[in-house]
Design a protein around this motif. Structure first.
Motif, short mmCIF file in Angstrom:
data_model
loop_
_atom_site.label_atom_id
_atom_site.label_comp_id
_atom_site.label_asym_id
_atom_site.label_seq_id
_atom_site.Cartn_x
_atom_site.Cartn_y
_atom_site.Cartn_z
N GLU A 1 0.66 -1.28 0.13
CA GLU A 1 -0.07 -0.01 -0.18
C GLU A 1 0.88 1.24 0.04
O GLU A 1 0.37 2.19 -0.77
CB GLU A 1 -1.00 -0.17 0.99
N THR A 2 1.94 1.05 0.71
CA THR A 2 2.86 2.30 0.63
C THR A 2 3.48 2.61 -0.58
O THR A 2 3.30 3.62 -1.05
CB THR A 2 4.12 2.03 1.80
N GLY B 1 -5.67 3.22 0.69
CA GLY B 1 -4.33 3.11 0.34
C GLY B 1 -4.00 3.93 -0.84
O GLY B 1 -2.55 3.83 -1.24
N ARG B 2 -4.80 4.57 -1.65
CA ARG B 2 -4.34 5.31 -2.80
C ARG B 2 -3.92 6.83 -2.46
O ARG B 2 -3.13 7.25 -3.24
CB ARG B 2 -5.70 5.21 -3.79
N GLY B 3 -4.70 7.41 -1.53
CA GLY B 3 -4.15 8.77 -1.17
C GLY B 3 -4.95 9.87 -2.19
O GLY B 3 -5.66 9.40 -3.25
N ASP C 1 0.86 4.39 -2.51
CA ASP C 1 0.72 5.75 -2.26
C ASP C 1 1.88 6.50 -2.89
O ASP C 1 1.56 7.71 -3.36
CB ASP C 1 1.00 5.84 -0.67
N TRP D 1 10.50 4.81 3.12
CA TRP D 1 9.50 4.26 3.79
C TRP D 1 10.22 3.87 5.25
O TRP D 1 11.21 3.08 5.33
CB TRP D 1 8.77 2.95 3.46
N TRP E 1 0.07 15.72 -0.03
CA TRP E 1 -0.61 14.48 -0.34
C TRP E 1 -1.02 13.67 0.80
O TRP E 1 -0.36 13.48 1.68
CB TRP E 1 0.49 13.52 -1.08
N GLU E 2 -2.39 13.10 1.09
CA GLU E 2 -2.94 12.64 2.22
C GLU E 2 -3.32 10.97 1.85
O GLU E 2 -3.94 10.99 0.86
CB GLU E 2 -3.86 13.34 2.63
N GLU E 3 -2.91 10.23 2.77
CA GLU E 3 -3.55 9.11 2.57
C GLU E 3 -4.82 8.74 2.81
O GLU E 3 -5.49 9.68 3.85
CB GLU E 3 -2.61 8.13 3.59
N ARG E 4 -5.45 7.75 2.12
CA ARG E 4 -6.78 7.51 2.27
C ARG E 4 -6.82 5.93 2.78
O ARG E 4 -5.84 5.24 2.65
CB ARG E 4 -7.79 7.57 1.08
#
Length: 323
Positions: free
Chosen positions: A2-3, A89-91, A6, A62, A83-86
């Motif tokens: 997921e990172t 995992g896509r942001g 992102d 990371w 940029w904010e994470e959702r």
């Protein structure tokens, strides 16, 4: 994973912004890391290619040390996004009210901060840095790509090592091999660079993304701890630049190179004479446009004389930073 997604999403957002502003930046502002990638293969990169890649790698580390930000100038006005994470995992990109606050100045006392007057003068000449804080490799890219034609007074090739003998007869290759010739040419080119540095008051160098800065009048100190060369003690940056020059000889001979040097000359020769007040003064002083840029890349060492005649803020008459 997921990172990774992102970061990939942040990169995709960066390229989307570049459609509106080709010089959109992506970075981690509190760490002073910003990156712009060359637009297509038409832009040749020298040592700046490594610098940009290193910055991008550090932004994508990371765990991410801080949120990724984006800056672009759209319709003449600066705009910024975080940029904010959702949860998926896509942001997503969220616009900030004050984009200027995203850019933090370099820490006081660092080479980047001490080079700020040079950066200001270069920007007035048309140089827009790809990476913040100031990257000498990025400046090299701009000069190599003729993006600063108005700021170039003269271009000189100090050395391009030969791979073969200059003689037209093959028999000479037996005792005049290409390797020996290339080593000699490279040593002569770097020796010419060292000669110029003997007449400089400020020397900044970048290799593999690290900047070293030497201000000559501040360089010498006599203390109890001896340096590797005797009782005089110099800064680690001075020793680093000396080592980099030695490494550059070998790299040029091998058709490579990874060094940028920006220096301010106070004279065109090391000769001095006694002035009327008894002090020593240069026989051939430099009174305007003192900055020179050297780039070692792809087996060639090149010098550019920069046209920056305007007085730069934060410097005294010798071209040194004023606290």
């Amino acid at each position: 994973m997921e990172t990774d997604r992102d970061f990939e999403g942040a990169v995709e957002a960066h390229w989307s912004l570049k459609q509106e502003d080709p010089r959109a930046m992506m970075g981690a502002p509190r760490a002073g890391l910003w990156s712009i990638h060359p637009e297509g293969s038409a832009h040749t990169t020298a040592t700046g290619a490594y610098t940009k890649g290193l910055v991008l790698e550090r932004i994508g580390e990371w765990p991410v040390p801080e949120p990724i930000h984006h800056l672009a100038r759209i319709d003449g006005a600066p705009r910024g996004w975080q940029w904010e994470e959702r949860e998926d995992g896509r942001g997503r990109l969220v616009e900030v009210d004050d984009p200027e606050c995203l850019i933090q100045p370099p820490a006081p006392g660092t080479p980047h901060a001490r080079l700020a007057p040079v950066l200001d003068a270069l920007q007035s000449a048309g140089f827009v840095p790809d990476a913040l804080p100031f990257s000498l490799g990025d400046l090299a890219d701009a000069v190599v790509n003729d993006q600063l034609e108005g700021a170039i007074l003269e271009r000189t090739v100090l050395g391009a090592p030969r791979g073969r003998s200059a003689f037209p007869f093959h028999e000479f290759e037996a005792f005049s091999s290409g390797g020996a010739l290339a080593q000699r040419d490279a040593a002569e080119a770097v020796a010419r660079l060292r000669d110029v540095l003997e007449t400089c008051s400020v020397v900044a160098a970048e290799r593999w993304g690290r900047i070293a800065l030497v201000e000559i009048t501040r360089e010498l100190a006599i203390i109890a701890e001896p340096s590797p060369i005797g009782g005089w003690t110099f800064s680690p940056d001075a020793h680093a630049i000396g080592d980099w020059l030695d490494l550059t000889v070998r790299e040029l001979a091998e058709g490579r190179g990874q060094l940028v040097v920006l220096a301010r000359r106070f004279a065109t020769s090391p000769e001095v004479r006694e002035g009327e007040d008894g002090s020593l003064e240069s026989v051939h002083p430099v009174t305007e446009n003192p900055w020179v840029l050297f780039v070692a890349d792809r087996g060639v060492l090149t010098q550019w004389h920069l046209k920056l005649s305007a007085a730069m803020p934060g410097e005294d008459e010798r071209g040194l930073s004023v606290p």
